[in-house]
Motif scaffolding. Sequence first.
Motif, PDB file in Angstrom:
ATOM      1  N   ASN A 261       0.768  -1.183   0.039  1.00  0.00           N
ATOM      2  CA  ASN A 261      -0.010  -0.065   0.202  1.00  0.00           C
ATOM      3  C   ASN A 261       0.881   1.177   0.068  1.00  0.00           C
ATOM      4  OD1 ASN A 261      -2.528   1.631   0.115  1.00  0.00           O
ATOM      5  ND2 ASN A 261      -2.126   1.536   2.437  1.00  0.00           N
ATOM      6  N   GLY A 262       1.869   1.358  -0.774  1.00  0.00           N
ATOM      7  CA  GLY A 262       2.751   2.340  -0.863  1.00  0.00           C
ATOM      8  C   GLY A 262       3.836   2.587   0.089  1.00  0.00           C
ATOM      9  N   LEU A 263       3.893   1.754   1.007  1.00  0.00           N
ATOM     10  CA  LEU A 263       5.018   1.821   2.201  1.00  0.00           C
ATOM     11  C   LEU A 263       6.069   0.624   1.250  1.00  0.00           C
ATOM     12  CD1 LEU A 263       2.817   1.109   5.273  1.00  0.00           C
ATOM     13  CD2 LEU A 263       3.974   3.161   4.647  1.00  0.00           C
ATOM     14  N   ASP A 264       7.550   1.280   1.934  1.00  0.00           N
ATOM     15  CA  ASP A 264       8.664   0.286   1.603  1.00  0.00           C
ATOM     16  C   ASP A 264       8.422  -0.637   3.037  1.00  0.00           C
ATOM     17  OD1 ASP A 264       9.469   1.728   3.905  1.00  0.00           O
ATOM     18  OD2 ASP A 264      10.943   2.865   2.776  1.00  0.00           O
ATOM     19  N   SER A 265       9.525  -1.673   2.977  1.00  0.00           N
ATOM     20  CA  SER A 265       9.404  -2.763   3.852  1.00  0.00           C
ATOM     21  C   SER A 265       9.703  -2.231   5.321  1.00  0.00           C
ATOM     22  CB  SER A 265      10.541  -3.791   3.649  1.00  0.00           C
ATOM     23  OG  SER A 265       9.875  -4.504   2.296  1.00  0.00           O
ATOM     24  N   GLU A 266      10.808  -1.277   5.302  1.00  0.00           N
ATOM     25  CA  GLU A 266      11.056  -0.319   6.547  1.00  0.00           C
ATOM     26  C   GLU A 266      10.017   0.309   7.101  1.00  0.00           C
ATOM     27  OE1 GLU A 266      13.837   3.172   7.533  1.00  0.00           O
ATOM     28  OE2 GLU A 266      15.336   1.320   7.317  1.00  0.00           O
ATOM     29  N   GLY A 267       9.538   1.066   6.506  1.00  0.00           N
ATOM     30  CA  GLY A 267       8.240   1.974   6.852  1.00  0.00           C
ATOM     31  C   GLY A 267       7.073   0.811   7.278  1.00  0.00           C
ATOM     32  N   PHE A 268       6.787  -0.196   6.604  1.00  0.00           N
ATOM     33  CA  PHE A 268       5.569  -1.080   6.993  1.00  0.00           C
ATOM     34  C   PHE A 268       6.139  -1.804   8.590  1.00  0.00           C
ATOM     35  CE2 PHE A 268       3.920  -5.571   6.679  1.00  0.00           C
ATOM     36  CZ  PHE A 268       2.640  -4.973   6.803  1.00  0.00           C
ATOM     37  N   LEU A 269       7.383  -2.249   8.564  1.00  0.00           N
ATOM     38  CA  LEU A 269       7.814  -2.519  10.287  1.00  0.00           C
ATOM     39  C   LEU A 269       7.698  -1.602  11.020  1.00  0.00           C
ATOM     40  CD1 LEU A 269      10.802  -4.457   8.849  1.00  0.00           C
ATOM     41  CD2 LEU A 269       9.041  -5.709   9.844  1.00  0.00           C
ATOM     42  N   ILE A 270       7.868  -0.440  10.783  1.00  0.00           N
ATOM     43  CA  ILE A 270       7.761   0.801  11.957  1.00  0.00           C
ATOM     44  C   ILE A 270       6.373   0.928  12.076  1.00  0.00           C
ATOM     45  CG2 ILE A 270       8.040   3.094  12.162  1.00  0.00           C
ATOM     46  CD1 ILE A 270      10.475   3.098  10.328  1.00  0.00           C
ATOM     47  N   ALA A 271       5.578   0.765  11.097  1.00  0.00           N
ATOM     48  CA  ALA A 271       3.937   0.832  11.476  1.00  0.00           C
ATOM     49  C   ALA A 271       3.359  -0.312  12.350  1.00  0.00           C
ATOM     50  CB  ALA A 271       3.212   1.003  10.032  1.00  0.00           C
ATOM     51  N   LEU A 272       4.078  -1.409  11.776  1.00  0.00           N
ATOM     52  CA  LEU A 272       3.422  -2.530  12.812  1.00  0.00           C
ATOM     53  C   LEU A 272       3.955  -2.364  14.129  1.00  0.00           C
ATOM     54  CD1 LEU A 272       4.487  -5.613  10.280  1.00  0.00           C
ATOM     55  CD2 LEU A 272       2.291  -4.944  11.124  1.00  0.00           C
ATOM     56  N   ASP A 273       4.964  -1.602  14.468  1.00  0.00           N
ATOM     57  CA  ASP A 273       5.531  -1.496  15.610  1.00  0.00           C
ATOM     58  C   ASP A 273       4.647  -1.193  16.668  1.00  0.00           C
ATOM     59  OD1 ASP A 273       7.594  -0.009  17.721  1.00  0.00           O
ATOM     60  OD2 ASP A 273       8.387  -1.971  17.173  1.00  0.00           O
ATOM     61  N   HIS A 274       3.487  -0.278  16.336  1.00  0.00           N
ATOM     62  CA  HIS A 274       2.597   0.434  17.093  1.00  0.00           C
ATOM     63  C   HIS A 274       1.674  -0.734  17.682  1.00  0.00           C
ATOM     64  CE1 HIS A 274      -0.266   3.102  18.574  1.00  0.00           C
ATOM     65  NE2 HIS A 274      -1.294   2.417  18.059  1.00  0.00           N
ATOM     66  N   TYR A 275       1.476  -1.981  17.224  1.00  0.00           N
ATOM     67  CA  TYR A 275       0.673  -2.944  17.611  1.00  0.00           C
ATOM     68  C   TYR A 275       1.252  -4.052  17.996  1.00  0.00           C
ATOM     69  CZ  TYR A 275      -3.012  -0.384  15.101  1.00  0.00           C
ATOM     70  OH  TYR A 275      -4.134   0.483  14.828  1.00  0.00           O
ATOM     71  N   TYR A 276       2.674  -4.467  17.570  1.00  0.00           N
ATOM     72  CA  TYR A 276       3.232  -5.756  17.802  1.00  0.00           C
ATOM     73  C   TYR A 276       4.725  -5.555  18.265  1.00  0.00           C
ATOM     74  CZ  TYR A 276      -0.840  -7.681  15.053  1.00  0.00           C
ATOM     75  OH  TYR A 276      -1.933  -7.796  14.620  1.00  0.00           O
ATOM     76  N   LYS A 277       4.983  -6.737  19.130  1.00  0.00           N
ATOM     77  CA  LYS A 277       6.367  -6.839  19.372  1.00  0.00           C
ATOM     78  C   LYS A 277       6.837  -7.525  18.197  1.00  0.00           C
ATOM     79  CE  LYS A 277       9.555  -8.988  22.773  1.00  0.00           C
ATOM     80  NZ  LYS A 277       9.395  -9.731  23.902  1.00  0.00           N
TER      81      LYS A 277
END
Length: 411
Positions: A261-277
């Motif tokens: 959805n327009g994110l690169d892998s690093e940006g996606f992982l950073i976004a996931l960090d809000h919800y997940y360890k």
Amino acid sequence: MHIKPFKAIRPTRDKVSLIAARSYETYTKAEREARLDNNPYSFLHILNPGYKYHKEITGTARFELVRNRYQEFKEDGIFIEEEAPAYYIYKIVDRDEQEFVGLVAAASVADYANNVIKKHEDTIALREELFKNYLKIAGFNAEAVLLTHPDNNDLQNIYEQVMSARAEYEFTTTYRDTHYLWPVHDPTLLSKITLLFRNIDPVYIADGHHRSSSSYLLAEELKKENHQHTGSESYNFFMSYLLPESQLRIDGFTRMVMDLNGLDSEGFLIALDHYYKIENRNAEYYEPTKPHHFCMYLDGRFYSLKLRKGHRNFENALEALDAQILYTTILKPLLNIKDLRSDTRISYGKGNNDMIRVKEQVDSGTYAVGFSMPPATITQIKDIADADLKMPPKSTYIRPKLRSGVTIYEF
């Protein structure tokens, strides 16, 4: 619940292993063609009547040919009709030696309408209407709806009594599943079974939401057309396989999404960090076994995702379901997958072992990311159904899977 015995149309004993077929959609095109080419008795000849004319036929024309091909099998003596109404005890022993023993019976459409038979999945109106028209034109149903109910010792004792005799059918498939069938004709046993199920309320649809809903729609339509409707007509019931819930086996589904959805892998992982360890496992596959733990495959690496405790404040059974959590924390907000039933960017596969295929698909570039999760439990399914909530699509892969063409219910 209300069930009744019925006069099944079924194969002769010598041909049942040749006739029995998996659900049509589970075959690849090559598998279907091989069976159609080499087995003139396969039930696939009924389901794919255009094969006879080397032509793809769809819609109403196909349904009519299905009916014609089915009638030909009856006229040729390949199928026989039970002489008197019966219940059918059906046992499956799969390749892992897991045993399933349940009852094939006609279940009440009224119980479906009145929520005695409870649902946990949404249905798609277009599919309901399509299958309703198929049933009406073809005039039969060859795939039982899988219903599950609490274990019952009295029923189990009856099953064991009947199974002490030789089975009418005993055959092994190329999947190495062995199937057994015992028709039950004894009036005393028929009455006992019927009465025992009268005291079971509710039961739950494990597999076959569209088949049961289409049967309900068909019954409503035929009731309006029949000015002498009594409620005892065959269309007021649908063929079901009733299985004790302790024997039900539930696997999960994997999910794959084509892009980030327009994110690169690093940006996606950073976004996931809000919800997940998040833990990078590199080439080590992580199999999630605890609730709210996920496996993710991204850019050639496996990751474990563990939902943070601050996001575990669930208000109902659906919110606590892992398939729903994945949707509300990742698929919808981050990947913009809003409609799980129609979005072409998402694909599904069954079982944790499917992560091997997920890895291959992501590595090839067909998909950008894949996820797996622990399977739902029977308790979760019941809690969601009891609350009149609905799971996301492809939340459960239920076993056992019956074969088409072993028992057939006519309308």
